[in-house]
Each structure stands twice: as C-alpha cells, then as structure tokens.
Write an enzyme that holds these catalytic residues in place. Structure first.
Site, PDB file in Angstrom:
ATOM      1  N   LYS A 264       0.850  -1.189   0.000  1.00  0.00           N
ATOM      2  CA  LYS A 264       0.000   0.000   0.000  1.00  0.00           C
ATOM      3  C   LYS A 264       0.885   1.238   0.000  1.00  0.00           C
ATOM      4  CE  LYS A 264      -3.878   2.093   2.566  1.00  0.00           C
ATOM      5  NZ  LYS A 264      -4.796   1.979   3.717  1.00  0.00           N
TER       6      LYS A 264
ATOM      7  N   SER B 190      -9.751   2.373   2.710  1.00  0.00           N
ATOM      8  CA  SER B 190      -8.841   3.127   1.862  1.00  0.00           C
ATOM      9  C   SER B 190      -7.824   2.247   1.122  1.00  0.00           C
ATOM     10  CB  SER B 190      -8.065   4.145   2.719  1.00  0.00           C
ATOM     11  OG  SER B 190      -7.207   3.479   3.632  1.00  0.00           O
TER      12      SER B 190
ATOM     13  N   SER C  29      -9.962   0.037   6.874  1.00  0.00           N
ATOM     14  CA  SER C  29      -9.413   0.173   5.529  1.00  0.00           C
ATOM     15  C   SER C  29      -8.924  -1.122   4.894  1.00  0.00           C
ATOM     16  CB  SER C  29      -8.259   1.182   5.532  1.00  0.00           C
ATOM     17  OG  SER C  29      -8.768   2.473   5.656  1.00  0.00           O
TER      18      SER C  29
END
Ligand SMILES: [Zn+2]
Lengths: 450, 426
Positions: free
Chosen positions: A51, A125, A149
C-alpha cells in the site's frame, strides 16, 4: 483453499514468467488503477504489493497524496524489509485514499475500480491492495487499516483481509494516519497465505515502541455473538444474505447468540475524534520544504509559506486537519478528545468481555457495493457512517478478518469475524475452516501458471 | 515581587532523545536520520538513558516521580521543527511538586519534563540556515513556582541548581537557557529564551528595575512576553507566541507509557549542603569551602577522603593549590607533605608543588608571621594611599599580596588576613 505460496514455490516457472506477469498486470491496471507503479525488475520470489503509505526504499511513497509526490524514502518499512528477505519480491505500490482518509478509494488522483464491475467502487482506503489481490493469482498485499481500511475493500473486492491486533506488526515505515489506531495487515486469496506472511512480518521491532512481544493465544469457544445494534445498521439486502451465512456457521458447530451493546454506536464519533486529532498532528509536518512537494518561495514569511505549501492537501485531508485541530484545542479538549479516549477504554472493556467467550461476527459493510457515482454523492457524514461495522474492532485494536461468503448479482459480499487481543490465529483457523466448504471467485488470474 | 523560572538544560547522553544519532556533533547536518528529520514513516524510540537522567534530576529536586510517564505532542509551525510538533511531556512528566533550598529559602519545583530540542537556526543577512544536528537533542525543562523573591535568591537558586546538575553529570555550560516570569506588581511579564546564567541575572535585574519604575510612577505594568537583548542589556516586547489553546496537546501515540519503577536513578550530591555541614563541623569558612566544591567533584572527593585526618583549613588551602595547577590525582604521602607545608603557612610555588607531587621530600618551614607583618607595614609606609584605595576596592591590594606571596611562599589568604588586621589598626 490451499496455500498459493506453497503451490507457487513448487511450480516450475515458464521462461519469461515475471516479464509476462508485469506486462499482463500493466495491461489490466490501465482499467483498474490498482497499482501506482509496477516493479519491472522483479525476477524471482513470490510477488507482494505494498500500500502506498508504506515506505519502500528508493520507491516513491506518497500515501495517495499530492503533497508527498517525489518523496523517496531512504528506508524500508519493517514489514517490507522482513518480507523482502524471505523469498518475497516487491511488485509495486497500490493506490489508496489520500493518507487513508476515505471508505471508497475515491479521495485520490488514481482511483482503483472494482474488478467485478468497474462501475463500482473497490472500497477504501486500501483500494489498490484489494484490487491487486483480486486480480493476481500468486500475490499477497501488505495493507493498512485505521478504521476498516482492510476489511472494507477486501469485502467489496472479494478477498480475505486480515487486520491483526494493534501492535502485532511494526508500524515502522508507515506514513501515519492515526498512530494509536493504525494497523498493518495483509490481504490474500486464502487464510493460509495470510498466515504465512503474518508469521514473517509480525513481532517486536526496535523501531516501533508500540509493537510489543506479547504471546499469541489460539482460543476458540465455538461461540459466535451477533450485535443487535450493528445488525440494525445493516441494510435489508445485506441482512438477508448475512442470515444465510449465520445458518451455515451454525452448521459448522458454532452456537450463535445475539447481544445488545448500546454504547457501541458511540464508537463512530469517538473514532473520528481520535483519528482526526492524531491525523491533524501527523499532517503538520507536510509544509513543503524537506520532502515531497517543495515550495520554492523561500523568501515568503513563514506562515504564508506554510499555508501555500499546505494548499496541496485534498479536500478530505483539509477537512480532517481542521476538525482534528479543533477537537484538541485547549478549550474543547475535555469535551471531545479526552471524552473520546474514555469511550475507547470503555469499548475495549465491554467488547473485550464478550470476546473472552467467543467471536463476534458482523457483515463487513452495511451496504452492498455502491456504484462510484453513488459513493461520490455521499456527504462526509453519510460516508463516515459506512464504517459503523468496521470501527468497533478498529478503535479497540481487536483482530478481525473479512472473508467473502456470497456473490448476489455477481458482486462479492464479505463478513467480518472479530476476536480478542492477540487471539489472531484463532481467526485465521476459523476462516480456514470456512474455506474448506466455500470457494472464492475471481474474475482475473493474472500470473497463473498452467 | 515574584520570580519564576523555566530552565532548559541539554542532557549528557551519547545519542539523541528518540533516535540513535550522536547527540552532539560539530559538522552541520552530519548527525541526522529519518527520525530526527521527521521523515514520513519514521517513529521515535525513547533513549532510556535520557529517561534515567530526567528521573535522577527529578529525584534530586525532591519531585514526585509518577509510576508511569507519557509524552505529548506540542504542535506549532516553525522552520526549525521538522515534524511541526515537539515531543514533550504534559500530563505525566518525569517529576512534579518538588523543592530546592537556596540560601535558606525553599523554592517550589512545579514540574520537570523531558523534551526534544528543535534544529538550530542560523540567521545570515541574506538567508537562513538550518542545522538538524540539534534536532532531537534531549532537553530537560525545570519549571519553578514563582517563589523567588529577589535577585540574590535568583542567583543562589541558579548556583544551587547548577551544582546539583553538575554532580549528576550535566554539562551546565551547554545550552543553559531560561524563560523568566517576573511580576513586581500584579501583572506577570515573561522573558523568553535567555541563554546563560549571566544573561538570566542581568535580564532579571533590568526587568525588576523597569517594573519598579513603572510602579513608582503609578503606571500599570502590562502583562506581556518580552525578550532579552544581550548587547543592550535590556528587555523588549516580543511577538506573541502560540498559547496552549493553539498548541493543541495530545498524547504522542507513537510512544507508549514508560514505567519508572525499575529506573536506577543517579544519586544526587548536594555540595552546598556538604560544604555547610563540614564548615561548621571542621571549623572552616563555609563560603570558601562551598566555592571549592560546588563545581568540582575531584575537590569534594579529596575533602571526603582526608577530612578526618587533616585540619580542614589546610586541606582547603592544599586542594586550592592543586586545583590551580590541575593536579587531581595526588597520592596519600605527597598530600601529607603538602598539607604539612600549607598548615605551617607556606605557599609552595609550582616548582615546589611539582616536586611534592613527584614524591620528593621538601622541607616545610614555619612561616614567621612577624616577618610578614613587617613587610606589610613597610609597604604601607611606601604607599600610604593603599589603605584608602583598599576601602574603595579590595582588589587594590592584589599587587602587594602577589609580591609578598612570591617572596615568602606564603599563602595569599594569610597575607589578606594579616592585612585586614593591620588595616583595622590591630
Ligand atoms: Zn537521528
């Protein structure tokens, strides 16, 4: 579903395998926007994605934000370092909402789309991490969750998303959102792959003093609690699918009991107050003269210089800086920040009591996957309410796993299983036993070896 | 009148407060890393030695040390602050509610906290430079209650505090900074960021006088923040800094709570207390003894070692001599010889002293006081104005004392003593 890592390692890779993998992925990525960059030099090892808020040495790390464009960290996040030195190879950075501020992956320049239907959101997210996991046959994703997330995009994209106990994996190298809530976790296509990666990346780190060396337990009381208030917050369509899942779990030998936890709804405001207060201090460092975006107007007066630099933040980041700065101001701190800390302690104690006797099971998201156009039109408060099911375990630091359990209208649905602190392996075992009778579906298998 | 102080001192640790960079380096920006530069992704790790020193200072100043201490973020925007927040202590600092005795007055210590130093700003005419070597250097902030009621007490307090810090190993010549709060009348005036003891006292002196003038002219003293202009030796109004409202303190969630239970604090040495006690016990001048030991652990050690065996006055004289020539490792036998000489009133020169130090036998002659008195009387006859000059400025006799010291190798203090008697007409 068995371990794709073992399968991959046992298979003979055809000539030019990694080149084909990179090409195939680049092609699909054009439509899906999962990767911000792809490591074209990958030549061996099991691929893992990272990420964008986790530092990878010499690779641009922006946490989805313009203000960090050009930031090349000189060090690896601990989890990246540990994985890289264990026969895993870095494949690329995955897209995300700016600094993790979002539930649908839309608060950023590179929007990842749902691989089952690109008109739909991928969740957020960790949007790119979930999409990457859903399209790559042999791959694991390092992701991060503050308030859901990992669970959220894992559910929308139909993959397994594991958020371990707070402090189980070092946060060193994570571009902070809210440090007391940030947890690095793993997405994969099976619980087995998650376990393999977790075994490598977990454990104490001399660079993160909140990453502790507490022993893990593995307790399963064959008991599942459902929380009335959380089910009530779930829409009907999700609810009816979830009821079917509960029946199946009963068949797996679990006793199921519904409990009422009235204060659980306070988790949302408490979460947003703590996370915004912390975020507003974390974002203070982005002021345009040391890394990332650089403001060249050095002759400006300091305040003007800082204001100008910080205009690079996106709308949601600005909103959280303003709100977060407000809730920690001296005159209202007692009313908001300190009260939120008290609510968190209360939640940990009360939910913790339940988790001593069994798991909590909830749908991961209260709605089915929304279309991008619908998600865009939500007000901030409506969007924040979408986290109602993921916030309770997140604010308490309880480990949780989202796993796919149904595909109504061809779109995946996820459920979330929650356990007590450091009982992470019991969750992975639970999902493993689920996987013996349920086959996950994927639309892409990039990198498959026939 | 009320004076309160906030003193900042840098701690003598090898590494910085939250990273392993060297705490003190010369070459600008040579001792920096992702942590003290505040690079995204980095996290602070507490330097346990700094914590131990903080707790030691807190205990030395009679503070309560909380079972668990925590850190907070103080947010403000300034180019010297890499994270735009300073990691400091608010709710559970290393110490609170202590006291320090200075000249018989008890000064309350409100709190003692650990915090990181920002980078150093070097202002040039055309540009400004930043040296991040200083970013993250461990500081201790000591906040007093407004219990200081005069300039003399302020002076005594600073001496006492510095002596205690000195014996805890703190280099008190490094980064000794203070904020002063002075209120002659109702209103409180804060003077920020004064460097060095002399400037702290000069600033206080000026500010007390300034406020006194306003008060006697029946004018109100405005409550404000001022700064000290070292060159002009005055205080001037300064730009208001942020208030607590804007700092928006929150716990630093990267640093867990730290238990203080297992910390082995350094034992404090109260040199002034020891000097007082020994002066009365062994019949010596308290002031002289204090001056000798307040900032000299070798001297104190020698006093401790030989206090029972030798006469204190001679012991002090001998140690002063040794100190003058930088000898701090004299052995027992040589010391006995030196003491023998000094107690007979003799004041060996460097050559003689080195002989003694080297183990040679040196004859100790008894000084004939009558001879000294005669010498002094003759000097006065030759320079009759010296008596008057001496009354105006006691330093006026230094030349004469030096001359006689050289001639008779007698301790200057003996000459001073005789002089005083002669001047007094005895
Ligand atoms: Zn450093």
């Amino acid at each position: 579903m068995s371990s794709s890592i073992k399968e991959f390692q046992s298979k003979e890779k055809p000539e030019g395998y990694y080149k084909k993998l990179v090409n195939g992925l680049s092609e699909v990525n054009k439509q899906l926007g999962a990767f911000l960059n792809i490591n074209e030099t990958i030549k061996d090892g099991f691929p893992f994605s990272v990420k964008d808020n986790l530092c990878v040495r010499d690779v641009e790390t922006k946490a989805g934000s313009e203000i960090l464009s050009g930031y090349i960290p000189p060090f690896n996040a601990t989890c990246v370092e540990r994985l890289s030195s264990s026969k895993f190879s870095f494949l690329g950075k995955t897209s995300m909402d700016e600094f993790g501020f979002g539930s649908f992956g839309l608060n950023t320049m590179c929007v990842a789309k749902n691989p089952f239907n690109t008109a739909y959101v991928a969740g957020g997210s960790s949007s790119g991490a979930a999409v990457a996991t859903s399209i790559l046959k042999y791959h694991v994703a390092l992701a991060e969750s503050t308030g859901g997330s990992i669970s959220n995009p894992a559910a929308f994209c139909g993959v397994v998303g594991f958020t371990p106990t707070y402090g189980a994996i070092s946060r060193y190298g994570l571009v902070d959102y809210a440090n007391s809530l940030d947890k690095i976790g793993i997405m994969a296509r099976s619980s087995e792959d998650i376990r393999t990666v977790f075994d490598i990346v977990k454990g104490p780190d001399s660079y993160d003093s909140t990453c502790v060396g507490i022993k893990f337990t593995n307790v399963n009381n064959k008991k599942i609690f459902l929380i009335k208030q959380l089910l009530d917050a779930t829409d009907e369509k999700v609810r009816s699918e979830f009821d079917k899942l509960v029946s199946k779990i009963r068949e797996m030998g679990y006793s199921v009991e519904e409990k009422s936890l009235e204060f659980i709804e306070k988790a949302i405001p408490a979460y947003y107050i703590i996370s915004m207060a912390e975020a507003s201090t974390n974002l203070a460092k982005y002021n345009g003269y040391k890394y990332g975006f650089k403001n060249e107007n050095f002759s400006e007066e300091y305040n003007r210089f800082f204001t100008e630099s910080r205009s690079k933040f996106g709308v949601e980041a600005k909103r959280r800086v303003v709100l977060g700065t407000f809730v920690r101001s001296a005159s209202v701190k007692e009313k908001y920040y300190r009260k939120a800390l008290k609510v968190r302690s209360l939640l940990i104690r009360e939910i913790g009591k339940l988790l001593k006797n069994g798991f909590i099971l909830t749908p991961t998201m209260p709605i089915t996957t929304p279309k991008i156009e619908k998600a865009v039109s939500l007000t901030p408060v409506e969007a924040y309410r979408m986290d109602i099911l993921t916030i309770p375990p997140s604010i308490c630091g309880f480990p949780h796993v989202s796993f796919p359990y149904s595909y109504p209208n061809g779109m995946p649905l996820g459920a979330q299983i929650i356990s007590d602190h450091f009982n992470d392996y019991a969750l992975l075992d639970f999902v493993k036993s689920w996987e013996t009778s349920f086959r996950y579906k994927f639309k892409y298998n990039i990198g498959d070896i026939r | 009148m009320k004076i309160g102080l906030e003193v900042h001192v840098a701690l003598p640790t090898d590494s910085k407060l939250f990273c392993s960079c060297k705490a003190y380096s010369e070459e600008p920006n040579s001792s920096i890393c992702p942590i003290c530069m505040g690079l995204p992704g980095s996290k602070p790790m507490l330097n346990e030695k700094a914590l131990m020193l903080g707790v030691s200072i807190a205990k030395a100043l009679g503070c309560k040390v909380p079972e668990k201490i925590s850190f907070s973020r103080k947010v403000y925007f300034y180019p010297d602050l890499p994270k735009s927040y300073q990691i400091t202590q608010v709710d559970a600092p290393v110490g609170h509610s202590g006291t320090l005795e200075a000249d018989g007055v008890s000064i309350g210590i409100r709190r003692i906290q650990l915090e990181e130093d920002p980078a150093k700003i070097i202002r040039e005419e055309e540009y400004t430079l930043l040296d991040f070597n200083r970013s993250g250097v461990p500081l201790v902030e000591i906040v007093t209650e407004p219990d200081i009621k005069s300039e003399a007490i302020l002076r005594a307090f600073l001496t006492e505090l510095k002596s205690i810090l000195y014996y805890l190993g703190v280099d008190i010549n490094k980064e000794f900074k203070a904020d002063l709060n002075i209120s002659v009348a109702e209103q409180r005036v804060e003077i920020k960021n004064i460097t060095g003891t002399k400037n702290i006292i000069d600033a206080a002196k000026y500010e007390i006088e300034r406020q006194n003038k306003l008060v006697s002219a029946n004018q109100k003293v405005p409550s404000e923040t001022r700064s000290y202009n070292e060159a002009k030796m005055i205080t001037v109004p300064s730009r208001e800094k942020e208030s607590d409202e804007e700092y928006g303190f929150i716990y630093d969630p990267d640093l867990s709570e730290y238990s203080t239970a297992s910390i082995k604090a350094k034992k404090a040495v109260f040199a002034s207390r020891i000097a007082k006690e020994y002066a009365s016990k062994y019949k010596a001048n308290a002031q002289t003894l204090a001056e000798l030991v307040l900032f000299n652990r070798d001297a104190l050690e020698m006093i401790e070692r030989w206090k029972e065996k030798y006469e204190m006055k001679a012991l002090i004289g001998s140690i002063e001599l040794l100190e003058k020539y930088g000898i701090m490792d004299i052995n027992e036998r040589a010391m006995a010889r030196l003491l023998d000489m000094v107690s007979k009133g003799s004041y060996p020169d460097k050559e003689t002293l080195m002989k003694i130090y080297g183990g040679e036998e040196v004859e100790a002659k008894q000084i004939d006081i009558k001879l000294i008195d005669k010498e002094i009387s003759e000097y006065i006859k030759r320079n009759p104005r010296i008596v008057e000059e001496y009354r105006k400025n006691p330093k006026a006799i230094n030349f004469m004392v030096g001359e006689i010291t050289k001639k008779y190798k007698v301790h200057p203090r003996i000459i001073s003593e005789r002089l005083n008697l002669i001047f007094a007409g005895k």
